[in-house]
Design a protein around this motif. Structure first.
Motif, mmCIF file in Angstrom:
data_model
loop_
_atom_site.group_PDB
_atom_site.id
_atom_site.type_symbol
_atom_site.label_atom_id
_atom_site.label_comp_id
_atom_site.label_asym_id
_atom_site.label_seq_id
_atom_site.Cartn_x
_atom_site.Cartn_y
_atom_site.Cartn_z
ATOM 1 N N LYS A 1 6.494 5.844 3.223
ATOM 2 C CA LYS A 1 5.120 6.076 2.601
ATOM 3 C C LYS A 1 4.356 4.667 2.095
ATOM 4 N N ASN A 2 4.829 3.518 2.472
ATOM 5 C CA ASN A 2 4.302 2.443 2.224
ATOM 6 C C ASN A 2 4.219 1.399 3.225
ATOM 7 N N ILE A 3 3.337 0.302 3.076
ATOM 8 C CA ILE A 3 3.088 -0.568 4.110
ATOM 9 C C ILE A 3 3.297 -1.940 3.193
ATOM 10 N N SER A 4 4.036 -2.832 3.344
ATOM 11 C CA SER A 4 4.014 -4.176 2.653
ATOM 12 C C SER A 4 2.643 -5.078 2.950
ATOM 13 N N LEU A 5 1.992 -5.448 2.140
ATOM 14 C CA LEU A 5 0.612 -6.302 2.191
ATOM 15 C C LEU A 5 1.118 -7.545 3.277
ATOM 16 N N SER A 6 2.241 -8.144 3.103
ATOM 17 C CA SER A 6 2.487 -9.217 3.718
ATOM 18 C C SER A 6 2.871 -9.042 5.214
ATOM 19 N N LYS B 1 0.490 11.473 -7.081
ATOM 20 C CA LYS B 1 -0.306 10.201 -7.216
ATOM 21 C C LYS B 1 0.199 9.375 -8.501
ATOM 22 N N ASP B 2 0.805 10.356 -9.501
ATOM 23 C CA ASP B 2 1.508 9.513 -10.591
ATOM 24 C C ASP B 2 2.790 9.055 -10.267
ATOM 25 N N LYS B 3 3.508 9.322 -9.129
ATOM 26 C CA LYS B 3 4.831 9.005 -8.788
ATOM 27 C C LYS B 3 4.802 7.950 -7.662
ATOM 28 N N LEU B 4 3.632 7.515 -7.269
ATOM 29 C CA LEU B 4 3.722 6.530 -6.211
ATOM 30 C C LEU B 4 4.104 5.286 -6.605
ATOM 31 N N SER B 5 5.230 5.079 -6.159
ATOM 32 C CA SER B 5 6.120 3.547 -6.451
ATOM 33 C C SER B 5 6.238 2.739 -5.100
ATOM 34 N N GLY B 6 6.161 3.081 -4.034
ATOM 35 C CA GLY B 6 6.415 2.267 -2.908
ATOM 36 C C GLY B 6 8.019 2.189 -2.456
ATOM 37 N N ILE C 1 0.928 -1.030 -0.048
ATOM 38 C CA ILE C 1 -0.105 0.042 0.130
ATOM 39 C C ILE C 1 0.801 1.185 -0.041
ATOM 40 N N VAL C 2 0.568 2.069 -0.935
ATOM 41 C CA VAL C 2 1.428 3.284 -1.109
ATOM 42 C C VAL C 2 0.589 4.670 -0.799
ATOM 43 N N TRP C 3 0.998 5.643 -0.409
ATOM 44 C CA TRP C 3 0.157 6.878 -0.225
ATOM 45 C C TRP C 3 1.139 7.958 -0.223
ATOM 46 N N GLY C 4 0.406 9.123 -0.774
ATOM 47 C CA GLY C 4 1.340 10.614 -0.781
ATOM 48 C C GLY C 4 0.185 11.485 -1.354
ATOM 49 N N SER C 5 0.613 12.705 -1.625
ATOM 50 C CA SER C 5 -0.120 13.939 -1.754
ATOM 51 C C SER C 5 -0.793 13.794 -2.993
ATOM 52 N N PRO C 6 -1.870 14.247 -3.244
ATOM 53 C CA PRO C 6 -2.712 14.107 -4.461
ATOM 54 C C PRO C 6 -1.624 14.449 -5.735
ATOM 55 N N GLU C 7 -0.692 15.657 -5.609
ATOM 56 C CA GLU C 7 0.198 15.947 -6.466
ATOM 57 C C GLU C 7 1.344 14.706 -6.931
ATOM 58 N N ARG D 1 4.315 -0.914 11.952
ATOM 59 C CA ARG D 1 3.819 0.373 11.828
ATOM 60 C C ARG D 1 2.454 0.316 11.731
ATOM 61 N N SER D 2 1.577 1.497 11.887
ATOM 62 C CA SER D 2 0.259 1.612 11.738
ATOM 63 C C SER D 2 -0.114 2.526 10.667
ATOM 64 N N LEU D 3 -1.227 2.682 10.361
ATOM 65 C CA LEU D 3 -1.716 3.489 9.405
ATOM 66 C C LEU D 3 -3.253 3.856 9.612
ATOM 67 N N ASP D 4 -3.498 5.082 9.881
ATOM 68 C CA ASP D 4 -4.910 5.501 10.212
ATOM 69 C C ASP D 4 -5.305 6.329 8.964
ATOM 70 N N VAL D 5 -6.548 5.699 8.458
ATOM 71 C CA VAL D 5 -7.060 6.137 7.294
ATOM 72 C C VAL D 5 -8.620 6.663 7.471
#
Length: 135
Positions: A32-37, A22-27, A14-20, A71-75
Motif C-alpha cells: 500500500k505504498n510507492i516510494s517517490l524515488s 487514514k490515521d494509521k497510514l505509515s508506508g 505515497i501511502v494509501w488505505g481505507s478511510p478507516e 508497479r503502477s497506481l490508478d487514481v
C-alpha cells in the motif's frame, strides 16, 4: 471503493488505505505504498485497463496513473483541481529525482547529501547547484 492517499510523514512514499485506516497510514505496509524515488511517470487521464470503466468524461478528467519502477497506481480523485495538484507535484518530484540522479552520474557535488534524501533536501541542494552554475 473509496481510499485515502497521502505522502507519508517522512516525505518518502505515497501511502494509501481505507478511510478507516487514514490515521494509521505509515508506508510500512509494502503493498500500500510507492516510494517517490521510484516514480517514473505520472499520466493524467483514464487510459489504463483498470480505469476503462470510467466512461463519464467529467470523472475521467479526475483520473491519473502513477507508473513506478515496480508497479503502477490508478487514481480517481474527487475533483479536477485535486487531480491537477497531485499530477503537477508528482511530476515536479520526478524531475528533481531525475536531475539529482543525472548530477550523480556526472559527478557534480551535492553538499553532503546521503543516498536518497528527502525531496525537500534534494530541492534545496538542486537550487544551490543551479545558483552556482549560473555565476
Amino acid at each position: 471503493h473509496m481510499r485515502v492517499m497521502r505522502v507519508d510523514g517522512g516525505g518518502e512514499k505515497i501511502v494509501w488505505g481505507s478511510p478507516e485506516e487514514k490515521d494509521k497510514l505509515s508506508g510500512k505496509d509494502d503493498h500500500k505504498n510507492i516510494s517517490l524515488s521510484s516514480i517514473i511517470e505520472v499520466v493524467p487521464g483514464a487510459s489504463t485497463q483498470a480505469l476503462s470503466n470510467v466512461t463519464n468524461p467529467t470523472k475521467a478528467a479526475c483520473c491519473f496513473t502513477i507508473y513506478a519502477e515496480d508497479r503502477s497506481l490508478d487514481v480517481e480523485m474527487q475533483d479536477v483541481i485535486s487531480k491537477n495538484l497531485w499530477v503537477s507535484n508528482l511530476n515536479d518530484i520526478c524531475f528533481v529525482y531525475k536531475v539529482v540522479d543525472a548530477m550523480d552520474n556526472v559527478g557534480l557535488p551535492q553538499r553532503g547529501i546521503v543516498r536518497r534524501p528527502s525531496v525537500v533536501q534534494r530541492k534545496a541542494n538542486f537550487k544551490e547547484v543551479l545558483a552556482k552554475n549560473a555565476k
